[in-house]
Design an enzyme around this catalytic site. Structure first.
Site, PDB file in Angstrom:
ATOM      1  N   TYR A 115      -3.248 107.562 -60.725  1.00 34.02           N
ATOM      2  CA  TYR A 115      -2.442 107.028 -59.661  1.00 34.02           C
ATOM      3  C   TYR A 115      -1.141 107.087 -59.664  1.00 34.02           C
ATOM      4  O   TYR A 115      -0.244 106.558 -58.758  1.00 34.02           O
ATOM      5  CB  TYR A 115      -3.006 105.447 -59.191  1.00 34.02           C
ATOM      6  CG  TYR A 115      -2.810 104.713 -60.347  1.00 34.02           C
ATOM      7  CD1 TYR A 115      -3.655 104.224 -61.449  1.00 34.02           C
ATOM      8  CD2 TYR A 115      -1.573 104.138 -60.379  1.00 34.02           C
ATOM      9  CE1 TYR A 115      -3.442 103.553 -62.439  1.00 34.02           C
ATOM     10  CE2 TYR A 115      -1.165 103.218 -61.446  1.00 34.02           C
ATOM     11  CZ  TYR A 115      -2.029 102.858 -62.487  1.00 34.02           C
ATOM     12  OH  TYR A 115      -1.737 101.917 -63.404  1.00 34.02           O
ATOM     13  N   THR A 174       2.054 108.538 -62.782  1.00 34.22           N
ATOM     14  CA  THR A 174       3.035 109.571 -62.980  1.00 34.22           C
ATOM     15  C   THR A 174       2.058 110.604 -63.682  1.00 34.22           C
ATOM     16  O   THR A 174       2.624 111.786 -63.888  1.00 34.22           O
ATOM     17  CB  THR A 174       3.814 109.217 -64.247  1.00 34.22           C
ATOM     18  OG1 THR A 174       3.090 108.817 -65.322  1.00 34.22           O
ATOM     19  CG2 THR A 174       4.989 108.110 -63.820  1.00 34.22           C
ATOM     20  N   LEU A 175       0.734 110.552 -63.958  1.00 31.20           N
ATOM     21  CA  LEU A 175      -0.111 111.789 -64.150  1.00 31.20           C
ATOM     22  C   LEU A 175      -0.518 112.624 -62.946  1.00 31.20           C
ATOM     23  O   LEU A 175      -1.174 113.433 -63.056  1.00 31.20           O
ATOM     24  CB  LEU A 175      -1.252 111.108 -64.618  1.00 31.20           C
ATOM     25  CG  LEU A 175      -1.168 110.691 -66.218  1.00 31.20           C
ATOM     26  CD1 LEU A 175      -2.353 109.694 -66.838  1.00 31.20           C
ATOM     27  CD2 LEU A 175      -0.694 111.821 -67.187  1.00 31.20           C
ATOM     28  N   GLU A 220      -0.398 106.326 -72.643  1.00 36.35           N
ATOM     29  CA  GLU A 220      -0.355 104.927 -71.850  1.00 36.35           C
ATOM     30  C   GLU A 220      -0.488 103.978 -73.032  1.00 36.35           C
ATOM     31  O   GLU A 220      -0.476 102.629 -72.125  1.00 36.35           O
ATOM     32  CB  GLU A 220      -1.638 104.862 -70.725  1.00 36.35           C
ATOM     33  CG  GLU A 220      -1.862 106.054 -69.956  1.00 36.35           C
ATOM     34  CD  GLU A 220      -0.594 106.432 -68.878  1.00 36.35           C
ATOM     35  OE1 GLU A 220       0.226 105.559 -69.044  1.00 36.35           O
ATOM     36  OE2 GLU A 220      -0.520 107.390 -68.375  1.00 36.35           O
TER      37      GLU A 220
END
Ligand code: PCA
Length: 150
Positions: free
Chosen positions: A11, A13-14, A81
């Site tokens: 949801y 920066t990926l 992360e």
């Protein structure tokens, strides 16, 4: 070694066209989707990091993307992360664009300061949004972000 595949909901920066999407360059895009539950999605810390906070029922049904990833990619995502020190990877339910309900992994912030719930909530994240809070890459930061210094 036997290869498994994992479904991950991203949801932040990926997502495609976002600064960390290259981590998913070998992953398979499945569909756009939204969380079945509402979660607060905020942009926080001096590095403008997007966090979906583990406080279901507040905010929006966050929009994002489902990808299928292999073990090696999942391990790289966990490292990026900083799971489970910063984000915690958890299984939740998502509604795909065609209405199907799919279980997938999502990176949530489990430990947070109550003040974070006073920030603006977003339904959909973009680093280049009108909020002006452009993401600062983990690898050019001078401080390691932990739940205690967000
Ligand atoms: N990366 C993960 C969590 C937040 C972030 O920036 C994602 O895109 O889902």
């Amino acid at each position: 070694m036997e290869q498994s595949s994992y479904t991950v909901f991203v949801y932040g920066t990926l997502k495609r066209n976002q600064p960390n999407h290259h981590y998913l360059s070998t992953a398979e895009f499945i569909t756009e989707a939204a969380c079945c539950q509402k979660f607060p999605l905020v942009i926080a810390s001096k590095y403008n990091i997007p966090f979906a906070i583990e406080k279901p029922g507040i905010g929006y049904r966050i929009k994002g993307e489902l990808f299928s990833v292999d073990d090696a990619t999942l391990a790289k995502l966990d490292e990026l992360e900083n799971h489970p020190t910063l984000y915690e990877r958890q299984v939740h339910s998502f509604e795909a664009a065609d209405g199907k309900i799919i279980e997938a992994w999502i990176y949530l912030l489990r430990e947070y300061k109550p003040e974070m719930l006073e920030l603006e909530f977003y339904e959909s994240y973009s680093s280049e949004g009108s909020h002006g809070k452009r993401y600062v890459s983990r690898y050019i930061r001078d401080t390691e972000i932990k739940p205690s210094n967000i």
